[in-house]
Every structure is written in C-alpha cells, then in structure tokens.
Design a protein around this motif. Structure first.
Motif, PDB file in Angstrom:
ATOM      1  N   VAL A 163       0.836  -1.196   0.000  1.00  0.00           N
ATOM      2  CA  VAL A 163       0.000   0.000   0.000  1.00  0.00           C
ATOM      3  C   VAL A 163       0.876   1.252   0.000  1.00  0.00           C
ATOM      4  O   VAL A 163       0.612   2.220  -0.725  1.00  0.00           O
ATOM      5  CB  VAL A 163      -0.938   0.002   1.232  1.00  0.00           C
ATOM      6  N   ALA A 164       1.933   1.241   0.809  1.00  0.00           N
ATOM      7  CA  ALA A 164       2.786   2.414   0.961  1.00  0.00           C
ATOM      8  C   ALA A 164       3.520   2.774  -0.326  1.00  0.00           C
ATOM      9  O   ALA A 164       3.913   3.938  -0.512  1.00  0.00           O
ATOM     10  CB  ALA A 164       3.790   2.179   2.088  1.00  0.00           C
ATOM     11  N   ARG A 165       3.697   1.809  -1.206  1.00  0.00           N
ATOM     12  CA  ARG A 165       4.412   2.063  -2.462  1.00  0.00           C
ATOM     13  C   ARG A 165       3.532   2.762  -3.494  1.00  0.00           C
ATOM     14  O   ARG A 165       4.029   3.219  -4.529  1.00  0.00           O
ATOM     15  CB  ARG A 165       4.940   0.748  -3.022  1.00  0.00           C
ATOM     16  N   LEU A 166       2.220   2.842  -3.227  1.00  0.00           N
ATOM     17  CA  LEU A 166       1.295   3.429  -4.196  1.00  0.00           C
ATOM     18  C   LEU A 166       0.962   4.863  -3.811  1.00  0.00           C
ATOM     19  O   LEU A 166       0.773   5.171  -2.637  1.00  0.00           O
ATOM     20  CB  LEU A 166       0.001   2.623  -4.253  1.00  0.00           C
ATOM     21  N   PRO A 167       0.836   5.750  -4.793  1.00  0.00           N
ATOM     22  CA  PRO A 167       0.337   7.089  -4.481  1.00  0.00           C
ATOM     23  C   PRO A 167      -1.169   7.045  -4.246  1.00  0.00           C
ATOM     24  O   PRO A 167      -1.858   6.112  -4.672  1.00  0.00           O
ATOM     25  CB  PRO A 167       0.671   7.886  -5.751  1.00  0.00           C
ATOM     26  N   LEU A 168      -1.676   8.052  -3.554  1.00  0.00           N
ATOM     27  CA  LEU A 168      -3.120   8.191  -3.412  1.00  0.00           C
ATOM     28  C   LEU A 168      -3.703   8.756  -4.710  1.00  0.00           C
ATOM     29  O   LEU A 168      -3.031   9.493  -5.434  1.00  0.00           O
ATOM     30  CB  LEU A 168      -3.449   9.121  -2.252  1.00  0.00           C
ATOM     31  N   GLU A 169      -4.947   8.412  -4.972  1.00  0.00           N
ATOM     32  CA  GLU A 169      -5.606   8.969  -6.155  1.00  0.00           C
ATOM     33  C   GLU A 169      -6.145  10.372  -5.870  1.00  0.00           C
ATOM     34  O   GLU A 169      -6.143  11.234  -6.731  1.00  0.00           O
ATOM     35  CB  GLU A 169      -6.752   8.064  -6.598  1.00  0.00           C
ATOM     36  N   GLN A 170      -6.640  10.561  -4.646  1.00  0.00           N
ATOM     37  CA  GLN A 170      -7.156  11.855  -4.223  1.00  0.00           C
ATOM     38  C   GLN A 170      -6.527  12.271  -2.897  1.00  0.00           C
ATOM     39  O   GLN A 170      -5.998  11.435  -2.167  1.00  0.00           O
ATOM     40  CB  GLN A 170      -8.675  11.801  -4.043  1.00  0.00           C
ATOM     41  N   GLN A 171      -6.615  13.541  -2.606  1.00  0.00           N
ATOM     42  CA  GLN A 171      -6.142  14.039  -1.325  1.00  0.00           C
ATOM     43  C   GLN A 171      -6.982  13.416  -0.197  1.00  0.00           C
ATOM     44  O   GLN A 171      -8.175  13.170  -0.361  1.00  0.00           O
ATOM     45  CB  GLN A 171      -6.267  15.559  -1.257  1.00  0.00           C
ATOM     46  N   PRO A 172      -6.367  13.159   0.954  1.00  0.00           N
ATOM     47  CA  PRO A 172      -7.141  12.628   2.080  1.00  0.00           C
ATOM     48  C   PRO A 172      -8.320  13.541   2.416  1.00  0.00           C
ATOM     49  O   PRO A 172      -8.175  14.760   2.508  1.00  0.00           O
ATOM     50  CB  PRO A 172      -6.119  12.594   3.221  1.00  0.00           C
ATOM     51  N   GLY A 173      -9.497  12.927   2.557  1.00  0.00           N
ATOM     52  CA  GLY A 173     -10.702  13.666   2.875  1.00  0.00           C
ATOM     53  C   GLY A 173     -11.441  14.239   1.691  1.00  0.00           C
ATOM     54  O   GLY A 173     -12.501  14.862   1.851  1.00  0.00           O
ATOM     55  N   GLU A 174     -10.937  14.015   0.487  1.00  0.00           N
ATOM     56  CA  GLU A 174     -11.528  14.659  -0.683  1.00  0.00           C
ATOM     57  C   GLU A 174     -12.701  13.888  -1.272  1.00  0.00           C
ATOM     58  O   GLU A 174     -13.695  14.488  -1.720  1.00  0.00           O
ATOM     59  CB  GLU A 174     -10.447  14.846  -1.751  1.00  0.00           C
ATOM     60  N   ARG A 175     -12.627  12.542  -1.284  1.00  0.00           N
ATOM     61  CA  ARG A 175     -13.618  11.753  -2.025  1.00  0.00           C
ATOM     62  C   ARG A 175     -13.697  10.345  -1.441  1.00  0.00           C
ATOM     63  O   ARG A 175     -12.703   9.789  -0.980  1.00  0.00           O
ATOM     64  CB  ARG A 175     -13.205  11.692  -3.504  1.00  0.00           C
ATOM     65  N   TRP A 176     -14.879   9.770  -1.474  1.00  0.00           N
ATOM     66  CA  TRP A 176     -15.094   8.380  -1.047  1.00  0.00           C
ATOM     67  C   TRP A 176     -14.539   7.435  -2.114  1.00  0.00           C
ATOM     68  O   TRP A 176     -14.816   7.583  -3.299  1.00  0.00           O
ATOM     69  CB  TRP A 176     -16.590   8.142  -0.861  1.00  0.00           C
ATOM     70  N   LYS A 177     -13.733   6.465  -1.667  1.00  0.00           N
ATOM     71  CA  LYS A 177     -13.166   5.448  -2.559  1.00  0.00           C
ATOM     72  C   LYS A 177     -13.363   4.082  -1.902  1.00  0.00           C
ATOM     73  O   LYS A 177     -13.053   3.894  -0.736  1.00  0.00           O
ATOM     74  CB  LYS A 177     -11.669   5.690  -2.790  1.00  0.00           C
ATOM     75  N   TYR A 178     -13.824   3.113  -2.687  1.00  0.00           N
ATOM     76  CA  TYR A 178     -14.285   1.871  -2.083  1.00  0.00           C
ATOM     77  C   TYR A 178     -13.178   0.907  -1.675  1.00  0.00           C
ATOM     78  O   TYR A 178     -12.188   0.738  -2.377  1.00  0.00           O
ATOM     79  CB  TYR A 178     -15.247   1.146  -3.039  1.00  0.00           C
ATOM     80  N   HIS A 179     -13.362   0.290  -0.572  1.00  0.00           N
ATOM     81  CA  HIS A 179     -12.781  -0.952  -0.078  1.00  0.00           C
ATOM     82  C   HIS A 179     -11.403  -0.869   0.566  1.00  0.00           C
ATOM     83  O   HIS A 179     -11.231  -1.352   1.690  1.00  0.00           O
ATOM     84  CB  HIS A 179     -12.743  -2.020  -1.180  1.00  0.00           C
ATOM     85  N   THR A 180     -10.403  -0.329  -0.105  1.00  0.00           N
ATOM     86  CA  THR A 180      -9.031  -0.461   0.395  1.00  0.00           C
ATOM     87  C   THR A 180      -8.885   0.063   1.819  1.00  0.00           C
ATOM     88  O   THR A 180      -8.174  -0.521   2.640  1.00  0.00           O
ATOM     89  CB  THR A 180      -8.043   0.263  -0.540  1.00  0.00           C
TER      90      THR A 180
END
Length: 376
Positions: A163-180
């Motif tokens: 998980v740590a090797r991947l960038p986030l898709e959105q800024q924390p708190g910006e959008r709901w993203k499923y499951h992970t």
C-alpha cells in the motif's frame, strides 16, 4: 413460521428452483419477532441441505463489523477519529497524491493532510477501487492489495508495504473510494488493540454477543460451495475446502469474515437496540459521515440516496419501499445483503452462495416482497 412472510420465503424458493443459486438463507426481525428460512443445497449435485445455521462467506458485510470494533475502541479511548493513522501505521506517513487521477505514478504532490482514523472509517483516505484504466488501476491490480471475494493472500506487514508504495488517487478527505481503506483499517485495529484481529473480534463483538459462528474461517464440512455466474452457468468461485477453510494470512474486515444469518442478525440487532455500542458511537457509525463532495464517489458505486457512515452504507432519502432515512446496511460481493430500517422496526438479512455479477445485480427479489409483507 408465521403467514406474514410466506410470500418472502416463496420468492426465495422460486429463485432457488429456477437455478439462480443452489441455496440461500434469510432472517427477518420485525417488531421483536424473528424468523429464519433456508432453501436449497450447499453444493450443486450433492444432497446436503442449506440450514439456517449454515456459514457463508459474507464478503463486504464484514465492513460493518469493522465499524463496530472501531467504534468500541473510540468509546473506550483506544482510538479517536481524528488521530493520525500513522501513529499505528507508519507506512502511511507522508503520503503522495497523484496530480490527477490518470497521471503517471511518479507525477505526485505531497498530501495536504495526514490520513486519519476518520478517513479510514469513512473510506475517504484517498485510495481504493479504480474503475477506469489508469496507471494507478494497473498498479493496484499488480500489487495484489485489492482482490474480490477472497481477501489478499498477504501478511499484514507485506500488505501495508505494498500500500505504501502506491500514491493516493485523491487528497485525504476529498472523495469516497471503495474498499481499500477497510483492509487498512483492519491492520490498524490489530495494531491499536495490540492483539491479533481475531482476538479483538472475539473480545469486542462475538464473545459479548454469543456469536459462535462468526470468524475468519469455518469448518469445510459446513461451508457451502461459493459460485459465480459464468457464460455456461454457475462456476465454482471457492470450494468448501478453499480459502475460507483455514486461518488466513490476512485477517480482513474488508471482506474476510464467515458468518451465519442468525449470528449476523443478532449483531445488527445489538447495534440497532443500543446494546453493543454507546449511543454517541452508534449514531456516528450509522449516520451520514460524508460531505457532498465526498459523496460523489459513493454515488458512483451505490447510486443516489445513499451515503456512508463508519464502514456501513446509510440511507439518505428512502427511495426504495423497504428503505427510509436513517436506515443502514450493505451488500457483499459473494451474494449477501443486510439492512436495518429503524423507522419500520425491521432487520433483514439474506445470504446466498452466488456472487454478484456486477452493479446490475441486486437483492430486490428479497426486499420487494418483504416491503409488501410489512405493509400488509
């Protein structure tokens, strides 16, 4: 069984008889009275019948259990919603965020906020299922952190490393993203509780409620075969002696629990009745926790009229006849569904062994006759 729900049970018999699923089990609590129903067989071509206490792989119906465990830890001060998650998950410190959702993985900026416990509870920390073909979507698939009906076959430390090797898709708190976020939360709960997750589950949920059949694996002699729809009919997704017949490498509350309809209904009843959590945490868990901007991501998955609390979907408009504002529940990709409607005083739970084939699949064949029966 009372005559009130006979039309509901007949609808389930019809689905089994037409071959939609080999078997299914359901439970309904209405105004303090509980009834259960079972139909069909556990494995195609074999005689073993479904029983009301047959264990099922409940997939994403594990998520509300994660929410309840987290809520209990918040109630006793082990966690606070706005705690930085990297207190327990140093792998999440100093996250990087893509400059745009389809950007190359090295096109990032620093996160403007720490990832918090609240972000993981509400699935708004910035990383989750990506439905477009992007570099991040391909990287997530290659990493093995986002799987379907079977949890990642990774030790928690290795899972977090990936998980740590991947960038986030959105800024924390910006959008709901499923499951992970649910699987990341699973690791956080174990580290914060300083014990294996199965022990925390027992101490905080299954032990106090007497749920003897809810765990991360089950006896293969009791598990039904899990199926998925294929071109030629139902295909085996997981056999009785498959992934859920032994202790898993990763104890996932994103989708890794096995339970029975009576156990799960008892869990939801304790939540609804206020005997599982203090009122403050129960209201937070089962109330709308998303902003309008965050909810856009939720509506992409669940459609309008639904938002998210702490690891559970919440109804905001009650457009379906069995729903109402203040109701909550979710579905599991292995073919499970549950809903609590406080205003109508009912809880419904349905477990099948037919995996959902996509967003077009639903459980209206159960909910519609149930709504009609309650209105009669």
């Amino acid at each position: 069984m009372s005559a009130q729900f006979e039309t509901v049970w007949q609808a389930l018999r019809d689905k089994v008889e037409e071959g939609w699923a080999p078997g299914m089990v359901a439970g309904i609590r209405h105004q303090g009275t509980t009834e259960y129903f079972a139909s069909g067989v556990r494995t195609l071509g074999r005689p073993e019948q479904m029983r009301t206490d047959t264990p099922f792989r409940i997939a994403s119906l594990s998520k509300p259990v994660a929410g309840a465990i987290a809520a209990s830890m918040i109630a006793d001060g082990t966690l606070a919603p706005d705690d930085p998650a990297d207190v327990w998950l140093p792998e999440l410190a100093y996250p990087r965020v893509l400059t745009r959702p389809d950007a190359p993985l090295d096109s990032t900026v620093a996160a403007t906020h720490d990832i918090t416990v609240r972000h993981l509870l509400t699935l708004t920390h910035g990383l989750g299922a990506v439905f477009a073909d992007t570099p991040l979507a391909r990287a997530i698939a290659e990493s093995g952190i986002l799987t379907g009906a079977i949890p990642p076959d990774l030790e928690p430390g290795e899972f977090m490393h990936r998980v740590a090797r991947l960038p986030l898709e959105q800024q924390p708190g910006e959008r709901w993203k499923y499951h992970t976020g649910s699987d990341i939360l699973s690791v956080l709960l174990a580290r914060a509780g300083q014990a294996p997750l199965h022990q925390i589950l027992t101490e905080r949920i299954t032990g106090p409620l007497g749920l003897k059949d809810t765990a991360f694996f089950a006896d293969p002699n009791e598990l039904p075969t899990a199926y998925r729809p294929g071109r030629a009919g139902l295909e085996v997704l997981d056999p009785p002696d498959g992934a859920f017949a032994r202790e898993p490498a990763f104890e996932s509350l994103g989708g890794g629990l096995v339970s029975t309809v009576p156990d799960y209904l008892a869990f939801l009843a304790a939540l609804a009745d206020g005997t599982l959590l203090p009122d403050e945490q129960r209201r937070a868990m089962t109330g709308d926790q998303l902003t309008d901007a965050q909810r856009v991501g939720m509506e992409e998955v669940a459609g309008p009229g639904t938002s998210w609390g702490w690891q559970v979907a919440v109804t905001t408009d009650g457009r379906d006849p069995w729903t109402a504002p203040g109701g909550y529940g979710w579905t599991g990709g292995t073919g499970t569904a549950a809903y609590v409607n406080p205003s109508a005083d009912f809880i419904g739970v349905l477990f099948t062994q037919r995996a959902m084939g996509g967003p077009q699949d639903n459980f209206n064949y159960f909910w519609e006759p149930l709504a009609a029966a309650l209105g009669s």
